[in-house]
Design a protein around this motif. Structure first.
Motif, PDB file in Angstrom:
ATOM      1  N   GLU A   8       0.827  -1.198   0.000  1.00 59.21           N
ATOM      2  CA  GLU A   8       0.000   0.000   0.000  1.00 59.21           C
ATOM      3  C   GLU A   8       0.872   1.262   0.000  1.00 59.21           C
ATOM      4  N   ARG A  24       1.101   3.734  -8.624  1.00 59.49           N
ATOM      5  CA  ARG A  24       0.437   2.609  -7.969  1.00 59.49           C
ATOM      6  C   ARG A  24      -1.094   2.805  -7.869  1.00 59.49           C
ATOM      7  N   LYS A  25      -1.495   4.039  -7.501  1.00 64.42           N
ATOM      8  CA  LYS A  25      -2.929   4.284  -7.335  1.00 64.42           C
ATOM      9  C   LYS A  25      -3.674   4.184  -8.656  1.00 64.42           C
ATOM     10  N   ARG A  28      -4.047   0.529  -9.456  1.00 58.51           N
ATOM     11  CA  ARG A  28      -5.114  -0.105  -8.671  1.00 58.51           C
ATOM     12  C   ARG A  28      -6.494   0.304  -9.194  1.00 58.51           C
ATOM     13  N   ASP A  32      -5.414  -3.306 -11.304  1.00 65.85           N
ATOM     14  CA  ASP A  32      -4.090  -3.923 -11.446  1.00 65.85           C
ATOM     15  C   ASP A  32      -3.843  -4.491 -12.832  1.00 65.85           C
ATOM     16  N   GLU A  47      -8.201  -8.637  -2.477  1.00 60.06           N
ATOM     17  CA  GLU A  47      -8.399  -7.660  -3.535  1.00 60.06           C
ATOM     18  C   GLU A  47      -9.311  -8.236  -4.631  1.00 60.06           C
TER      19      GLU A  47
END
Ligand code: ZN
Length: 576
Positions: A8, A24-25, A28, A32, A47
């Motif tokens: 995270e 990364r955000k 996501r 992904d 997830e």
């Protein structure tokens, strides 16, 4: 294996497909999936569930099972240490997360595997949790969705892991009979015992884009065949092309696709009389209670021999083969050939024979005594065509009302390229499932090597016997040593750790009876071995002939239901 901890906090990650550095955000938000190249990165079970189910609808099923180390397995690390490390790394108690939820407002039970936890391996706890989820689906009369991600059966729990393939499969069979939809979603990677059971014997098989599925892994196939693998081997598109999956679905479409399937199943569900529910295993109703006990004369207690010596005895080229037994134990064998789909596998022989005057269907692996024989029979490693031939003969036996005797002697199912192209995993899975519902008596004898899923494809039986110096294992000692030690020369240690001998498996309840071999072993006195095998077969088969078919099936299912956590530990968990 990727490090999950601290994920995270990571701001950036690099795409495994195109090496782009991605925020990364943003990644996501895109589930992904790389926005640049479409690479689907692996998801943990939590997830995955978040992506699939309606927000707020998930109710987790109890997932705390007692510690299970049924074999006291130690490789370079004791198994409990590996479990502890996996729990710390993932925050999960086991390699599967199970629950009930709605998807597009349609209720379903879900079991989602997590590859980060010991490679998503299938052990007794995982098998038990998925089985309970299937049983919950049956109770609630809702569809079952399995999301698979696994390297295969968990080596550290030996043959008990192998049994889970049958345990979960028969829970799926019960849902099939009740007219409830079962769906598996293959994600990357799905291999081995999971591929060869519940990943492929559901009503529908969906593959997520980028998933790879197969019975044998690419590394093993390259080692065995010495050939380069074709482009895209075992990928979702390969599976679709070879008729092994219903569809390939992009991750962003998966939830919608599942919702549509659930809606269709709900609309089309026929009004059917529900099948009687399988009673919990703790009833202890066993075949032993339903039929007169077999003669207690099991011969002298077997002396303690080193497991590795037993492995070598089980592989001795002089050891009687299935065709030898067909000649010596049975009469009037009429061999039947072919799978009716274009193949006749020489590693499986089968047909109608007589045992003490009674007609039976005999199906077995065939090895050979000379190198030429062995090569001609592919060393007893059945192709998908072999498994389908066996399936055809099992079904024929059921139609004719003939009991089935299977003789197991295989290092494992054929791990070749064409075997994968022709659906090895699904072929094994279909046999296991069919055996769990076959309405006729089935007796299995492990006569030599009982290797993994290839053995179980003939081994889901009312009574499982084992010749004294046979072995039965979830993986070969060499394969286990190469992965866990990691050095093939540790095969003798692996053989001991795997508990693959007849006395060990009797203790674990995987095997019901040991058939003593003459001194020193079967190959020294094949005639006496045949005499003993014939006596054991009659003792075990004859009482089954009087058991009504429905009861046979019920008892067989109970037999394979008891390899779950109740056997591995206590019964403290769950509602039952
Ligand atoms: Zn990319």
């Amino acid at each position: 294996m990727t490090a999950a901890a601290g994920q995270e906090e990571q701001l950036w990650s690099r795409c495994a497909g195109c090496a782009s550095l991605l925020y990364r955000k943003r990644l996501r938000r895109n589930l992904d999936v790389c926005p640049e190249c479409g690479e689907h990165s692996r998801l943990g079970a939590p997830e995955r569930l978040r992506q699939l189910v309606d927000p707020g609808s998930l109710r987790l099923l109890p997932d705390r099972l007692p510690e299970a180390d049924p074999l006291d397995f130690v490789d370079v690390l004791p198994y409990p240490h590996r479990l502890t490390a996996a729990r710390a790394a993932t925050g999960l108690p086991e390699a599967v997360v199970c629950g009930v939820a709605t998807i597009g407002e349609h209720p379903a039970a879900l079991a989602v595997m997590d590859f980060r936890f010991l490679g998503g391996s299938l052990g007794t706890a995982v098998g038990e949790l998925i089985t309970r989820t299937a049983e919950r689906a049956l109770d609630d009369r809702v569809p079952l969705i399995l999301v698979t991600a696994s390297g295969g059966a968990r080596m550290q729990e030996g043959a008990l892991s192998l049994m889970q393939m049958a345990t979960v499969s028969q829970a799926i069979a019960a849902l099939r009979e009740a007219g409830l939809l079962t769906v598996s979603v293959l994600t990357d990677p799905t291999y081995g015992g999971v591929a060869a059971s519940f990943a492929t014997n559901t009503d529908l098989v969906l593959a997520e884009s980028g998933a790879r599925m197969g019975f044998a892994g690419p590394r093993v196939i390259r080692q065995v065949t010495g050939r380069a693998l074709p482009e895209g081997f075992q990928t979702a598109d390969f599976l679709l092309r070879h008729g092994q999956v219903d569809m390939v679905v992009q991750r962003r479409s998966l939830r919608g696709r599942l919702a549509a399937l659930l809606a269709a199943a709900r609309a089309g569900r026929p009004a059917r009389t529900p099948v009687p529910r399988q009673e919990p295993a703790r009833d202890h109703e066993r075949l032993a209670d339903a039929v007169p006990p077999a003669a207690a004369d099991g011969g002298p207690p077997p002396e303690v021999v080193d497991a590795w010596d037993t492995v070598r005895t089980a592989r001795h080229p002089g050891r009687p083969t299935t065709l030898d037994y067909l000649d010596s134990v049975f009469d009037g064998f009429v061999e039947l050939h072919g799978d009716r789909l274009g193949g006749d596998c020489p590693a499986i022989v089968g047909g109608i024979a007589r045992l003490a005057g009674r007609h039976v269907m005999v199906i077995g692996h065939q090895k050979g005594h000379t190198t030429a024989d062995l090569v001609a029979r592919n060393f007893g490693m059945a192709s998908p065509a072999g498994h389908r031939k066996a399936l055809r003969l099992m079904r024929l036996a059921a139609r004719l009302g003939l009991p089935v005797v299977t003789l197991v002697d295989t290092p494992g199912a054929d791990p070749g390229i064409s075997a994968e192209e022709q659906g090895q995993a699904a072929a094994i899975a279909e046999n296991i499932l069919t055996l769990t519902v076959l309405p006729i008596p089935v007796v299995t004898v492990i006569t030599g090597e009982g290797g993994s899923g290839g053995a179980l494809a003939l081994g889901v039986a009312d009574r499982v016997l084992m010749l004294q110096h046979a072995v039965y294992s979830v993986i070969s000692p060499e394969g286990c040593a190469a992965i866990l030690w990691p050095d093939r020369s540790a095969a003798p240690q692996a053989a001991r750790a795997l508990r693959l001998t007849a006395p060990d498996l009797c203790r674990l309840g995987v095997v019901d009876e040991i058939v003593p071999e003459p001194a020193a072993a079967a190959h020294d006195d094949p005639a006496e071995t045949a005499r003993r095998l014939r006596a054991a077969l009659l003792t075990n088969l004859v009482p089954l002939l009087d058991v009504p078919p429905a009861m046979l099936v019920r008892l067989r299912r109970q037999r394979f239901r008891r390899f779950g956590a109740t056997r591995a530990g206590s019964t403290q968990v769950g509602a039952r």
